[in-house]
Design an enzyme around this catalytic site. Structure first.
Site, short mmCIF file in Angstrom:
data_model
loop_
_atom_site.label_atom_id
_atom_site.label_comp_id
_atom_site.label_asym_id
_atom_site.label_seq_id
_atom_site.Cartn_x
_atom_site.Cartn_y
_atom_site.Cartn_z
CB VAL A 160 3.69 0.97 -0.06
CG1 VAL A 160 3.29 0.39 -1.42
CG2 VAL A 160 4.97 1.79 -0.18
CB CYS A 161 -0.52 -1.14 -0.41
SG CYS A 161 -1.92 -2.20 -0.82
CB THR A 162 -3.20 -2.14 3.51
OG1 THR A 162 -2.26 -3.21 3.33
CG2 THR A 162 -4.35 -2.31 2.53
CB THR A 194 -4.91 3.00 1.56
OG1 THR A 194 -4.33 1.69 1.74
CG2 THR A 194 -6.42 2.89 1.64
#
Length: 317
Positions: A104-106, A124
């Site tokens: 998730v995300c970074t 990302t």
């Protein structure tokens, strides 16, 4: 149906919503269909971690004691900016053993640092896509989508995109009814498709400062099939067409025509993904007027005609 273990990796500086969003989805699916998921959290040493917002999370135990999971989920957050060598080593050793790798995300930065994304298509958070691509040239970074699936690897954009991806995984593991039940409970859309842009037209453009222009932005979104010419929109804002076009561009960062084009494209995509309406009906409802006009818009923006787009992205019912 076999129980799937979901292991969420915790570390200092993690983004709390990257953790709790997907966890709420999997926990909801477990309540809907008991025995489906076993959810565990773990940090390197099993100690509590402090999130980027200051919230403290207490893991179930250390990573060293965690069994190889079906789904290994790595969240993002400020803590990914300076990777812990020990965490990177653990991911490199244990990541390949998971049936499904999720970020998730970074969190994608941590997976890439462990060599787990080489040769993969990933995404990302939009603000870190360039860095991820620059630091890891063997990874193909797609900055636009909400999430990307490439084999057993699934990566998502920032924060709420983790919920979208988790719902897609639940729908894959169980069925659409289970995902719908969870989505209703969380009061979110059932499925924001992975191919959907991280920014909608409303987010990609700035919100106008003046009330008449903000009202025009809202009107465009709610009435894509209406006359949305500069003249008609200028009349709604009670400005001359020339003044309106200049003010709209200055305050939103885009022209009225481009804004209308993006809203209509998004509306048509949603109808193709979520309804059984015919292409002709969708083209009228989205303001294109004719299927041919909509086809040209889809090919220009997405590289695929509407019928093929529906075939690829509408979930099976």
């Amino acid at each position: 149906m076999p129980q799937r273990t979901v292991l969420v990796v915790l570390f200092d500086g993690v983004q709390s919503l990257d953790v709790t969003g997907p966890l709420e989805v999997f926990a909801g699916a477990e309540r809907h269909t008991p025995g489906t998921y076993r959810i565990r959290t773990a940090s390197l040493d099993g100690a509590p971690v402090r999130t980027s917002s200051g919230l403290t999370l207490v893991p179930d135990g250390p990573l060293a004691g965690a069994r190889d999971p079906h789904t290994l989920l790595v969240p993002g957050g400020e803590g990914t900016r300076t990777s812990d060598p020990e965490l990177t080593a653990w991911l490199r050793a244990h990541g390949p053993r998971a049936r499904r790798l999720v970020s998730v995300c970074t969190g994608a930065i941590l997976l890439a640092g462990a060599g787990l994304l080489d040769g993969r298509r990933v995404t990302t958070h939009w603000s870190y896509c360039a860095k991820l691509a620059r630091d890891h040239p063997s990874v193909t970074v797609e900055p636009d989508p909400v999430y990307v699936r490439d084999g057993h690897v699934a990566t998502s954009a920032g924060v709420t995109a983790g919920i979208d991806l988790a719902l897609a995984l639940v729908e894959e593991d169980l069925d659409r009814d289970a995902a719908l039940t969870v989505a209703r409970h969380l009061v979110v859309f059932l499925r924001r498709p992975g191919n959907q842009a991280q920014f909608s037209a409303q987010l990609a453009a700035q919100t106008a400062r003046r009330d008449p222009l903000r009202e025009v932005q809202r009107w465009i979104t709610e009435h894509p099939a209406d006359d949305l010419s500069v003249e008609a929109l200028a009349a709604r804002a009670r400005l001359s067409p020339r003044h309106f076009a200049r003010a709209f561009r200055d305050e939103t960062g885009t022209t009225p025509g481009r804004y209308v084009d993006r809203v209509r494209l998004e509306h048509a995509r949603r109808l193709l993904e979520d309804t059984a309406d015919g292409v002709e009906e969708v083209s009228r409802a989205s303001g294109y007027g004719t299927p041919e006009a909509m086809r040209r818009a889809f090919v220009k923006a997405l590289g695929t005609p509407p019928a093929e787009y529906r075939r690829r992205f509408r979930p099976a019912h």
